[in-house]
Enzyme design. Structure first.
Site, PDB file in Angstrom:
ATOM      1  N   ASP A 168      52.544   6.828 125.517  1.00 31.80           N
ATOM      2  CA  ASP A 168      53.389   6.546 126.676  1.00 31.80           C
ATOM      3  C   ASP A 168      53.226   5.079 127.054  1.00 31.80           C
ATOM      4  OD1 ASP A 168      55.023   6.980 129.076  1.00 31.80           O
ATOM      5  OD2 ASP A 168      54.627   9.087 128.663  1.00 31.80           O
ATOM      6  N   HIS A 210      59.382   4.874 127.076  1.00 32.55           N
ATOM      7  CA  HIS A 210      57.954   5.168 127.256  1.00 32.55           C
ATOM      8  C   HIS A 210      57.117   4.495 126.165  1.00 32.55           C
ATOM      9  CE1 HIS A 210      58.222   7.922 130.672  1.00 32.55           C
ATOM     10  NE2 HIS A 210      59.313   8.434 130.112  1.00 32.55           N
ATOM     11  N   ASP A 217      62.955  10.950 126.162  1.00 35.97           N
ATOM     12  CA  ASP A 217      63.251  11.062 127.591  1.00 35.97           C
ATOM     13  C   ASP A 217      63.254   9.687 128.256  1.00 35.97           C
ATOM     14  OD1 ASP A 217      60.495  10.891 127.001  1.00 35.97           O
ATOM     15  OD2 ASP A 217      59.990  11.502 129.046  1.00 35.97           O
ATOM     16  N   GLU A 218      63.938   9.618 129.392  1.00 41.17           N
ATOM     17  CA  GLU A 218      63.831   8.499 130.329  1.00 41.17           C
ATOM     18  C   GLU A 218      63.787   7.141 129.623  1.00 41.17           C
ATOM     19  OE1 GLU A 218      61.492  10.577 134.003  1.00 41.17           O
ATOM     20  OE2 GLU A 218      60.241   9.991 132.335  1.00 41.17           O
ATOM     21  N   TRP A 228      63.759  19.973 130.288  1.00 40.73           N
ATOM     22  CA  TRP A 228      62.813  19.671 131.369  1.00 40.73           C
ATOM     23  C   TRP A 228      63.482  19.310 132.679  1.00 40.73           C
ATOM     24  CZ3 TRP A 228      61.870  15.032 134.069  1.00 40.73           C
ATOM     25  CH2 TRP A 228      62.546  13.891 133.604  1.00 40.73           C
ATOM     26  N   TYR A 254      56.261  22.398 135.958  1.00 36.04           N
ATOM     27  CA  TYR A 254      55.513  21.146 135.843  1.00 36.04           C
ATOM     28  C   TYR A 254      54.257  21.318 136.698  1.00 36.04           C
ATOM     29  CZ  TYR A 254      58.537  18.029 133.163  1.00 36.04           C
ATOM     30  OH  TYR A 254      59.217  17.423 132.143  1.00 36.04           O
ATOM     31  N   ASP A 309      51.896  19.336 137.321  1.00 36.17           N
ATOM     32  CA  ASP A 309      51.423  18.207 138.132  1.00 36.17           C
ATOM     33  C   ASP A 309      51.918  18.353 139.569  1.00 36.17           C
ATOM     34  OD1 ASP A 309      53.992  17.803 137.054  1.00 36.17           O
ATOM     35  OD2 ASP A 309      53.855  15.618 137.174  1.00 36.17           O
ATOM     36  N   TRP A 330      51.493  16.725 133.251  1.00 36.34           N
ATOM     37  CA  TRP A 330      51.538  15.255 133.252  1.00 36.34           C
ATOM     38  C   TRP A 330      50.354  14.745 134.038  1.00 36.34           C
ATOM     39  CZ3 TRP A 330      54.753  13.393 129.814  1.00 36.34           C
ATOM     40  CH2 TRP A 330      55.856  14.158 129.430  1.00 36.34           C
ATOM     41  N   GLU A 354      49.272  11.710 135.415  1.00 24.39           N
ATOM     42  CA  GLU A 354      49.135  10.473 136.196  1.00 24.39           C
ATOM     43  C   GLU A 354      48.037  10.588 137.255  1.00 24.39           C
ATOM     44  OE1 GLU A 354      52.048  11.855 135.446  1.00 24.39           O
ATOM     45  OE2 GLU A 354      53.644  10.375 135.240  1.00 24.39           O
TER      46      GLU A 354
HETATM   47  C1  ACM Z   1      59.588  14.116 131.253  1.00 24.54           C
HETATM   48  O1  ACM Z   1      59.090  14.705 132.205  1.00 24.54           O
HETATM   49  N1  ACM Z   1      59.899  12.829 131.351  1.00 24.54           N
HETATM   50  C2  ACM Z   1      59.871  14.796 129.996  1.00 24.54           C
END
Ligand code: ACM
Length: 560
Positions: free
Chosen positions: A196, A267, A333-334, A400, A425, A427, A475, A477
């Protein structure tokens, strides 16, 4: 001797768990009366063909917890535990299924296949009681199994958990521990988010700077991304290829497939910081980039060049040697398109490829690796953004952002893993209270997860066949230690495991009160393992976060 309590449940002073207390709930339990099968030093463990792996696992795990040697034997004497594989169980009960028959004469566990046998061994351990999850035997403890016949098989073939080791590195021992936790919950896919913006975690021999440079960042945003605080010390780490081999082998012994993820084309700031030529050097000084120290989605994405494709082909070549599973996750993604909009090089690539805009570049990356992986006998899977710009045939989608991507993909004939962030998710905080550590995202309680339905009602029966299954995503973080990971993951992973394994009624009809009752026993199992779960009464004092980190921040976007 067993005793019957006021609410009618039968318990055994040896601590045996009634068959009705299993998590995830099995398909069918036929109680065999009040008696027990006692296990002792002479109890043999008889393994038929294909059962050797599960016998080894049982001998190691139950041996440690109970002190019983479970000696091997060629033929079953009275009271033995017999393991065998019989493909007929697949047609009678289901693939990856098992039948467990416990009588006063012995226990017979029959798997439809070696994986089914292993799932049945998890049931056997739960039936011995929470102490069977300890690492050392309690003195004087007796070991008994309740008499019952259990027939069981999973609802979904893909029952996964994704762990983000890029935002916070989890050393190998922690990963192996999580594989054990997945196995205990009959989960069978470990999605390993290895790269990432904030770190690269897998050794790639032909690109050594990915770990020499990109696996460490100089500091870390502490808490939520809106927090003004940094932890001012370097954070990092990576898995050597030998570490990865060990993780993959450990997973395989537990019939868990590891799906590695290398996230492209977004990412990717960590990779670009190690190899500046991977970035859009015509619009930013990529030599000035470092591994990102904050949270969110970095603007620094891969350049759409042939050199970048060749670089990542090299990465994936090494990855294919390490990960034998069918699916390889390419992220997708993103991916912010701003640099591509400004980059003359990216714009000329758009013209050259004859695609309409920057989305076409993203789709070009993904299609390239879909063809590349397919030619090598593998299948590509990516986050649902890979649907934008057209999806290559054969690619599968991790849905997702909600159910929509998965619905579109299934309707177009693509396989889908449902993992909507609104539902699974982990998190996201699990309570709205002020003591909840780090106010990430929506509140998603244990009950919310228990009532999650992976197959949306919009899909026809034929379309729903494309839903391979479901996974919970972790996730990291705000999970800087294994204890923080445990807190976010448990107890919700237990509810998730039941959703993925068991044939539950529609969400509103699910017996959450019954699940909570069974969780009383499950908390004792988690205690025996040493899992730092969120207690039902709220965080323990050491699990709270003081000050700004403990307060929800109004107006913050949902997640990172
Ligand atoms: C994601 O949560 N960006 C897959």
């Amino acid at each position: 001797m067993s005793t019957t309590s006021a609410d009618g449940t039968t318990t055994d002073p040896a601590g045996t768990t009634p068959a009705a207390d299993l998590i995830p709930a099995p398909r069918r339990v036929i109680p065999g009366g009040d008696g027990f099968l006692a296990l002792g030093p002479a109890t043999a463990l008889v393994a038929g063909e294909g059962a050797e792996g599960t016998a080894r696992w049982l001998r190691a795990e139950l041996g440690a917890a109970t002190g019983l040697p479970l000696p091997p034997a060629d033929s079953a004497g009275a009271g033995a535990v017999r393991l065998r594989v019989d493909p007929a169980v697949a047609s009678e009960i289901g693939a990856e299924g098992y039948r467990l028959d416990i009588t006063e004469d012995g226990a017979e566990l029959t798997g439809a296949d070696p994986a089914g046998l292993f799932r049945g061994a998890q049931t056997l351990r739960q039936l011995l009681g929470p102490d069977a999850f300890r690492r050392a035997p309690l003195p004087g403890r007796e070991w008994r199994l309740p008499l019952a016949r259990i027939e069981d098989a999973p609802r979904f073939a893909w029952r996964g958990m994704m762990l983000d080791v890029a935002r916070h590195f989890m050393p190998k021992e922690g990963v192996l521990r999580y594989l054990d936790l997945l196995a205990a919950h009959k989960l069978n896919v470990f999605h390993f988010h290895l790269t990432d913006d904030q770190g690269w975690r897998v050794e790639i021999k032909r690109h050594p700077r990915l770990t020499e440079v990109a696996s460490w960042r100089s500091r870390t945003k502490w808490g939520h991304r809106a927090s003004p605080l940094w932890d001012d010390k370097p954070h990092g780490g990576f898995y050597t290829q030998d570490d990865i081999r060990e993780i993959v082998a450990y997973a395989a012994e537990r019939h868990i497939t590891v799906v590695p993820e290398i996230d492209i084309p977004g990412h990717s700031q960590a990779a670009i910081s190690a190899y500046p030529e991977l970035g859009n050097a015509d619009v930013v000084d990529t030599t000035a980039l470092s591994v990102w120290d904050s949270w969110g989605v970095s603007e620094n994405v891969l350049a759409p060049t042939d050199e970048v494709l060749r670089f990542y082909e090299g990465v994936f070549e090494e990855l294919l040697e390490l990960f034998p599973g069918r699916f390889i996750h390419v992220g997708g993604d993103e991916c912010p398109k701003e640099q591509w909009r400004r980059s003359p090089l990216a714009q000329s690539r758009i013209k050259e490829l004859g695609v309409s805009d920057e989305n076409g570049l993203q789709s070009w990356f993904i299609r390239h690796f879909d063809t590349w992986l397919t030619a090598r006998g593998r299948r590509l899977i990516g986050w649902d953004e890979i649907l934008e710009g057209g999806l290559a045939e054969g690619a599968a989608v991790s849905s997702w952002r909600g159910y929509e991507g998965g619905i579109d993909a299934a309707r177009a004939g693509h396989d889908v893993v449902m993992c909507p962030e609104q539902q699974v998710y982990l998190d996201h905080r699990q309570h709205g209270g002020p003591d909840e550590p780090v106010p990430i995202g929506f509140v998603r309680t244990l009950e919310n997860v228990y009532r999650f339905e992976p197959v949306p009602p919009e899909l026809t029966v034929d379309e729903a066949r494309h839903v391979l299954g479901t996974q919970a995503n972790v996730w990291a973080e705000v999970m800087e230690s294994p204890a923080r990971v445990d807190y976010q993951v448990f107890p919700r992973l237990a509810a998730f495991a039941e959703v993925a394994w068991s044939e539950l009624p529609p969400p509103d009809d699910r017996d959450f009160a019954g699940f909570e009752r069974r969780m009383t026993t499950h908390y004792a199992r988690l205690d025996a393992i040493g899992v730092a779960y969120r207690p039902p009464t709220g965080p323990k004092p050491w699990q709270r976060r003081p000050g700004i980190l403990g307060r929800p921040i109004d107006g913050e976007p949902p997640r990172k």
